[in-house]
Write an enzyme that holds these catalytic residues in place. Structure first.
Site, PDB file in Angstrom:
ATOM      1  N   GLU A  18      -9.133  36.330  80.273  1.00  0.00           N
ATOM      2  CA  GLU A  18      -8.677  34.955  80.476  1.00  0.00           C
ATOM      3  C   GLU A  18      -7.229  34.907  80.970  1.00  0.00           C
ATOM      4  OE1 GLU A  18     -11.753  35.029  77.153  1.00  0.00           O
ATOM      5  OE2 GLU A  18      -9.957  36.194  77.670  1.00  0.00           O
ATOM      6  N   ILE A 430      -4.086  55.489 102.453  1.00  0.00           N
ATOM      7  CA  ILE A 430      -4.327  56.252 101.230  1.00  0.00           C
ATOM      8  C   ILE A 430      -5.811  56.279 100.859  1.00  0.00           C
ATOM      9  CG2 ILE A 430      -3.734  56.452  98.790  1.00  0.00           C
ATOM     10  CD1 ILE A 430      -1.525  57.165 100.831  1.00  0.00           C
ATOM     11  N   ASP A 598      -7.279  62.740  94.927  1.00  0.00           N
ATOM     12  CA  ASP A 598      -6.099  62.008  94.458  1.00  0.00           C
ATOM     13  C   ASP A 598      -5.747  62.349  93.017  1.00  0.00           C
ATOM     14  OD1 ASP A 598      -5.805  60.751  96.862  1.00  0.00           O
ATOM     15  OD2 ASP A 598      -6.831  58.914  96.269  1.00  0.00           O
ATOM     16  N   CYS A 642       1.337  58.386  92.879  1.00  0.00           N
ATOM     17  CA  CYS A 642       2.077  57.142  93.025  1.00  0.00           C
ATOM     18  C   CYS A 642       2.717  56.698  91.729  1.00  0.00           C
ATOM     19  CB  CYS A 642       1.168  56.021  93.550  1.00  0.00           C
ATOM     20  SG  CYS A 642      -0.261  55.652  92.523  1.00  0.00           S
ATOM     21  N   HIS A 693       1.998  46.676  96.920  1.00  0.00           N
ATOM     22  CA  HIS A 693       1.827  45.757  95.802  1.00  0.00           C
ATOM     23  C   HIS A 693       2.514  44.420  96.036  1.00  0.00           C
ATOM     24  CE1 HIS A 693       0.872  49.677  94.017  1.00  0.00           C
ATOM     25  NE2 HIS A 693       0.044  48.979  93.275  1.00  0.00           N
TER      26      HIS A 693
END
Length: 759
Positions: A18, A430, A598, A642, A693
């Site tokens: 939520e 990537i 990765d 990362c 991001h």
């Protein structure tokens, strides 16, 4: 006198996410600021009420956040990045701009919270003058008191940890300026009636926690203590033991919180040998706050009784080992799991139940049968076939027969250059491309049985075809299939491997609104059929350019999963390495010439104690090499990492022996590049040149500058150009626009690098 119990923090996201949905609805403009605040208040209060109903005596206040608790603390003390200081520190727009960036401003750096998969926003000290912008803890404390009648335990990140996790050169000066601000915040809480205040100082468990740090701590908390009245201060540590135990327990505070679960037994030994002050309370973390298996309550009772040999009953608080934000909310909703697995699970709500049962038993010495019955679920799982697969155990007995070495790197590079003929500064991504609403809707229909396997496969192939064409038009040099069939880079493989379960509602927060469902490794892990070959081969059939096969490595699957606790982690890692090895071999046999394995979680799993690093690095490097060593020299192995501080493990990264590695550097503003000024790296490398991001599309001059900065210390013949991470969470339009800029920047730098090479 009765022993009390306490909680350190509760999951923010809600049983059905939520919190995440409210956050993203606000970002999309579907909620006004007032509606957003009201929804968040309802969620926050419901979490407090649940802890009250579960019988928790000391309920944390202030652990709830709109994005990140470190960001909350930094803003509360006016530690805004310099580029945001002209904005209103208390506005939601400023708050989210710092966390996510805007069209004009780059977001603050993000990195891992100690050795967890939670990401925090890194405060930037710069020339900041600390000031109290708003006592948010006081507001939240009064809210709980007035709305629910809860006299909660305010929780705040301590000054030493806050500053240690920040960027800046003036840390000592900032700490001194923060002390009176902390005093003001704490005193206002005390005046409002707070009985206990929890001050989190996990920096005390790291290898940097030496005598000098504790001397500073003694000075700081001495000052705070002299100014404080009518409340008790609890210094809370977690994730490891505190080596400077005597210094810690001598601090001028009222209570000390220790982790008795992840401390390798050190805390208990220190308690036995050095004792515990008679004037302090011990908050003992005896329930595992980081894993999802039921506690053995019978063993935990024995642990508590041992602790009681050194601490009086009226000075003991029982609690989880750390905040419960690292585990899902409740196991009640997991109806699709094998009953043997489900019955052995304990999420946040179940851990609170364990605390309640444990406290009642210790206080009243009753319900012994309840403890035995509760523990039986774990015993049944341990003795089942799920944890005793003969094929896996036979392979483990022959582990040394699986190669871990490839041909020499220089020889491999020559053969790969001949095979691929890539241009200088080759461009790639990537792995993942945007997971649109339509992609997610189609996957949900397939899972519900509303689409047949064939229909879903056709849809995925259409998405792959579309994005191969987009990549061709963008003139990327090395392509990917886009991972449209995958929900999460670890969850996908967890679904394919036996011995691993995927929960329905087992979500945890990774960063911001980004939630993941860590797989549950409950038994012996085995690969029974190829996992990625079909989609990768289809994508490769659509282009003459190489298409990378995309896999998640064994270390990341381990570190981003909830791992069975009846075996050493290294044993589970070895099982996973053989599974990935088989998949790598299947891709190569199917004609895939570039395979990316990765390992973004390799650095975050590094132990907090430096003396434990060598074993961890040896285990993880060997597992990765075992996964990739069986391919031919002209098959190119990539890996990606990362959002971690990699400077400590440059040599380990090199030891992985991958042909090409890509590493995030955009949010850290290229600081990792300094490491390569000292370390000569002679394999292919891509330092991510823009932040995925953030929704902003970078300017070409920014990316050119990032490339040029990297080329000052890296060989242009070895440098790759790529974003800093996968593009799954981004929108289609911004993704294409950003990649177009990236390719253009690479071409510009390529021309100049080629000209320089011919001079």
């Amino acid at each position: 006198m009765s022993i009390k119990n306490s909680n350190l923090g509760y999951p923010r996201i809600g049983e059905k996410r939520e919190w995440k949905k409210t956050l993203e609805s606000f970002w999309k403009g579907d909620l006004t600021e007032q509606q957003f605040e009201q929804k968040m208040k309802e969620i926050r209060l419901s979490h407090l009420q649940k802890q009250l109903d579960k019988g928790i005596d000391l309920i944390p206040i202030g652990d709830f956040t709109y994005y990140d608790h470190i960001l909350d603390t930094a803003i509360m003390f006016g530690l805004l990045p310099e580029r945001f200081r002209t904005q209103d520190a208390n506005s939601l727009q400023t708050y989210f701009n710092i966390a996510r960036g805007s069209s004009e401003q780059v977001a603050a750096e993000m990195t891992k919270w100690f050795n967890t998969n939670y990401h925090y926003i890194v405060p930037e000290l710069g020339q900041a003058e600390p000031r109290l912008t708003e006592n948010r803890l006081l507001h939240l404390y009064l809210e709980a008191k007035e709305e629910l009648g809860i006299n909660g335990k305010p929780v705040i990140v301590g000054p030493l940890t806050l500053v240690a996790l920040s960027k800046g050169e003036n840390k000592d000066q900032v700490i001194q300026k923060l002390i009176p601000l902390y005093v003001q915040v704490l005193q206002e809480l005390a005046d409002a009636g707070a009985e206990w205040i929890q001050i989190d100082e996990p920096v005390f468990v790291t290898s940097n926690a030496n005598g000098a740090l504790f001397s500073k701590a003694k000075e700081i908390y001495g000052t705070i203590r002299r100014e404080m009245e009518n409340t008790k201060l609890l210094i809370q540590t977690y994730f490891e033991s505190v080596e400077q135990y005597e210094d810690l327990v001598s601090l001028p505070v009222d209570g000390i919180g220790l982790d008795f679960v992840h401390d390798s037994g050190v805390s208990l030994r220190k308690l036995k040998t050095a004792g515990f002050p008679k004037d302090k309370v011990l908050a003992a973390g005896v329930i595992d706050g980081r894993n999802v298996w039921k506690a053995s309550l019978q063993k935990t009772v024995k642990l508590v009784h041992t602790i009681l040999e050194a601490v009086d009953r009226d000075r003991l608080i029982l609690q989880p080992s750390c905040s419960l934000i690292h585990v899902p909310v409740t196991a009640e909703n997991e109806q699709q799991l094998d009953p043997l697995v489900k019955d052995a699970l304990s999420f946040a709500d179940e851990k609170l139940y364990e605390l309640s049962v444990l406290t009642n038993f210790i206080n009243f010495e009753t319900e012994a049968e309840v403890l035995k019955e509760y523990d039986s679920a774990t015993d049944q799982l341990s003795s089942s076939k799920l944890r005793n697969q003969s094929a896996v155990q036979d392979a483990m007995n022959q582990l040394d027969s699986f190669s871990t070495e490839r041909a020499e790197a220089g020889l491999r590079r020559k053969q790969q250059n001949k095979r691929f003929s890539l241009p200088l500064l080759p461009t790639t991504t990537i792995g993942s491309f945007p997971q649109t609403k339509e992609v997610r809707a189609q996957r949900l229909k397939w899972k519900k049985g509303e689409l047949t396997e064939k229909q879903y496969s056709i849809y995925i192939e259409e998405e792959i075809r579309k994005w191969i064409e987009i990549q061709e038009n963008l003139e990327l040099d090395v392509l990917v299939h886009g991972e449209f069939e995958r929900t999460d880079m670890v969850e996908f493989f967890g679904e394919k491997l036996s011995g691993i379960a995927i929960t329905t509602f087992g979500w945890v927060q990774s960063y911001g609104s980004r939630c993941v469902r860590p797989p549950v490794i409950y038994g012996d892990v085995l690969l029974e059929e190829p996992m990625t070959v079909k989609e990768t081969v289809f994508a490769q059939s659509l282009s003459e350019k190489p298409v990378k096969g995309m896999l998640t490595g064994p270390v990341t699957i381990l570190n981003w999963s909830f791992v069975r606790n009846d075996l050493p982690k290294s044993s589970v890692l070895n099982q996973l390495s053989l599974c990935i090895r088989k998949e790598v071999e299947a891709l190569e046999q199917a004609g895939i010439a570039m395979i990316q394995v990765d390992e973004p979680a390799l650095r975050e799993g590094l132990p907090l104690k430096s003396e434990k690093w060598d074993k961890y690095i040896k285990d993880t490097v060997t597992a990765f090499k075992r996964s990739t060593a069986s391919v031919q020299p002209d098959t190119q192995i990539h890996t990606h990492m990362c959002y971690s501080n990699f400077e400590d493990i440059i040599e380990a990264i090199d030891a992985l022996d991958a042909d090409v590695i890509s590493i995030e550097t955009s949010r850290s503003h290229g600081e990792l590049i300094h490491s390569f000024e000292k370390y000569s790296y002679e394999k292919g490398i891509g330092l991510g040149i823009y932040d995925i991001h953030s929704p902003r599309v970078p300017a070409e001059k920014e990316l050119v500058m990032n490339i040029k900065r990297a080329l000052q210390v890296l060989d242009p013949e070895l440098f790759w150009v790529n974003p800093d991470c996968g593009l799954k969470t981004r929108g289609v339009t911004e993704t294409i626009a950003a990649l177009k800029v990236m390719v253009s920047a690479a071409k510009s730098c390529r021309e100049k690098a080629s000209e320089a090479a011919t001079v």
